[in-house]
Design a protein around this motif. Sequence first.
Motif, short mmCIF file in Angstrom:
data_model
loop_
_atom_site.label_atom_id
_atom_site.label_comp_id
_atom_site.label_asym_id
_atom_site.label_seq_id
_atom_site.Cartn_x
_atom_site.Cartn_y
_atom_site.Cartn_z
N VAL A 121 13.93 22.62 -20.93
CA VAL A 121 14.81 21.55 -21.42
C VAL A 121 15.84 21.18 -20.36
N GLU A 122 16.46 20.04 -20.59
CA GLU A 122 17.47 19.53 -19.67
C GLU A 122 18.82 20.18 -19.98
N PHE A 123 19.55 20.51 -18.93
CA PHE A 123 20.88 21.05 -19.12
C PHE A 123 21.73 20.07 -19.93
N GLY A 124 22.60 20.61 -20.75
CA GLY A 124 23.53 19.78 -21.51
C GLY A 124 22.91 19.26 -22.78
N SER A 125 22.00 18.31 -22.67
CA SER A 125 21.39 17.69 -23.85
C SER A 125 20.33 18.59 -24.47
N ARG A 126 19.75 19.50 -23.69
CA ARG A 126 18.67 20.39 -24.12
C ARG A 126 17.46 19.59 -24.62
N THR A 127 17.26 18.44 -24.03
CA THR A 127 16.09 17.62 -24.35
C THR A 127 14.87 18.17 -23.62
N PRO A 128 13.74 18.41 -24.33
CA PRO A 128 12.53 18.92 -23.66
C PRO A 128 12.09 17.99 -22.54
N ILE A 129 11.69 18.58 -21.42
CA ILE A 129 11.22 17.81 -20.27
C ILE A 129 9.71 18.00 -20.13
N PRO A 130 8.94 16.93 -20.23
CA PRO A 130 7.47 17.05 -20.16
C PRO A 130 6.98 17.28 -18.74
N ASN A 131 5.75 17.81 -18.66
CA ASN A 131 5.04 17.95 -17.39
C ASN A 131 5.80 18.74 -16.33
N MET A 132 6.44 19.80 -16.78
CA MET A 132 7.13 20.67 -15.84
C MET A 132 6.30 21.93 -15.60
N LYS A 133 6.57 22.58 -14.51
CA LYS A 133 5.88 23.82 -14.17
C LYS A 133 6.89 24.95 -14.13
N VAL A 134 6.47 26.15 -14.56
CA VAL A 134 7.35 27.31 -14.47
C VAL A 134 6.63 28.39 -13.65
N THR A 135 7.31 28.89 -12.63
CA THR A 135 6.78 29.95 -11.78
C THR A 135 7.53 31.23 -12.11
N ILE A 136 6.80 32.33 -12.19
CA ILE A 136 7.39 33.61 -12.59
C ILE A 136 7.43 34.56 -11.41
N ARG A 137 8.62 35.05 -11.10
CA ARG A 137 8.83 35.96 -9.98
C ARG A 137 9.22 37.34 -10.50
N ASP A 138 8.55 38.36 -10.02
CA ASP A 138 8.87 39.74 -10.39
C ASP A 138 10.19 40.12 -9.72
N MET A 139 11.19 40.50 -10.53
CA MET A 139 12.50 40.81 -9.97
C MET A 139 12.50 42.10 -9.15
N GLU A 140 11.55 42.98 -9.45
CA GLU A 140 11.50 44.26 -8.74
C GLU A 140 10.91 44.10 -7.35
N THR A 141 9.85 43.27 -7.24
CA THR A 141 9.17 43.10 -5.96
C THR A 141 9.54 41.81 -5.25
N ASP A 142 10.23 40.89 -5.98
CA ASP A 142 10.59 39.58 -5.45
C ASP A 142 9.35 38.79 -5.01
N VAL A 143 8.28 38.93 -5.78
CA VAL A 143 7.02 38.24 -5.50
C VAL A 143 6.64 37.39 -6.71
N ASP A 144 6.18 36.17 -6.48
CA ASP A 144 5.71 35.32 -7.56
C ASP A 144 4.41 35.90 -8.11
N VAL A 145 4.35 36.09 -9.44
CA VAL A 145 3.19 36.75 -10.02
C VAL A 145 2.31 35.81 -10.84
N THR A 146 2.86 34.72 -11.35
CA THR A 146 2.04 33.78 -12.11
C THR A 146 2.81 32.48 -12.30
N SER A 147 2.15 31.49 -12.86
CA SER A 147 2.80 30.21 -13.15
C SER A 147 2.07 29.55 -14.31
#
Length: 334
Positions: free
Chosen positions: A48-74
Amino acid sequence: MDKRSKIPSMQLYFCFVLLLAISVMSGCNDIFPAKEKQQDDGIKVLIVEFGSRTPIPNMKVTIRDMETDVDVTSASGDIEGEAIVKGLREGHQYLFVPSSAYTADSEQAKNVGKVVTVQKDMGYVVLETYYEREAQQLDVPIIMQNPEFPHGCEITALTAALNYYGLNLSKIEMAKKYLPQQDIVVKKSKRIGPDPAKAYAGDPSNKLTGTYVFAPVIAKAAKKVAKDKNTSLKATNVSGQSAKELISLVQEGVPVVVWVTLDLSKPNFKEGWWIEGTNKNPKMYRNLHTVVLTGHIDDKVIVMDPLHGYVSHNEAEFFKSYKELGSQAVAIRK
């Protein structure tokens, strides 16, 4: 005797077979123990968008492991801003980083995010981003204080603010080389340590001895960095300035290191130490924290929090906490 004993056995066998058949037909798993669930239904992420919390379409989320600092999936979000992330470990910490589905390598993808601890049967993870309103925000990079500095929010926040201008500093280098530190010692049954406005009391990497430091020290450290790195950056102790003045600085493109409390809670104190060379024995903060103010949308402020990544706070609550911590702030500008 033998003939009579066989009748109950046959009846028991018949009952067992009948129950087994019923269980198979009905899908019941009561007779045999259930196998451990292998299916990963994933975690739902609502971007969602900051402030209004309106959902934002067609976005991507990348997941980074905090222990290894490596991207593990998206995962890519749908038209309603929802993405499903799979394969994460329960009890593990990850950094969820949003970006446009069409510009996965954009600078935005590197500079916003939220730290999430995966829990069993967790519901939605609401991931706020200012991607679509980037002109109103500063892309201060996320730098987390843990695990190296459980009590090092101030030097970590300063490192992030300086790196906003293109420096490539590490929080460890900053703490070792630029943060003046002094131990708290016991003399004649008194715990004696430095004035937090002059040096850090204890060790920010030690959970037991780490404490905190105030704005004058951070401003001084920033000036020394600028001199050593031969940059034109200027650090200004802007403590005492109003909410409006600090917001104006950010809107001009200047990140501001601000002292508040953890989660904007009421200041909490415990017995402190005697300030070296004085007769002062002030109480010690239990919940002091430092963040980087990076933006303002509607009635919310956006900060880079060394414990949580990017976070939005109610403006009034944020500056109330700022005042309760002595209205301390340091601006880093060109």
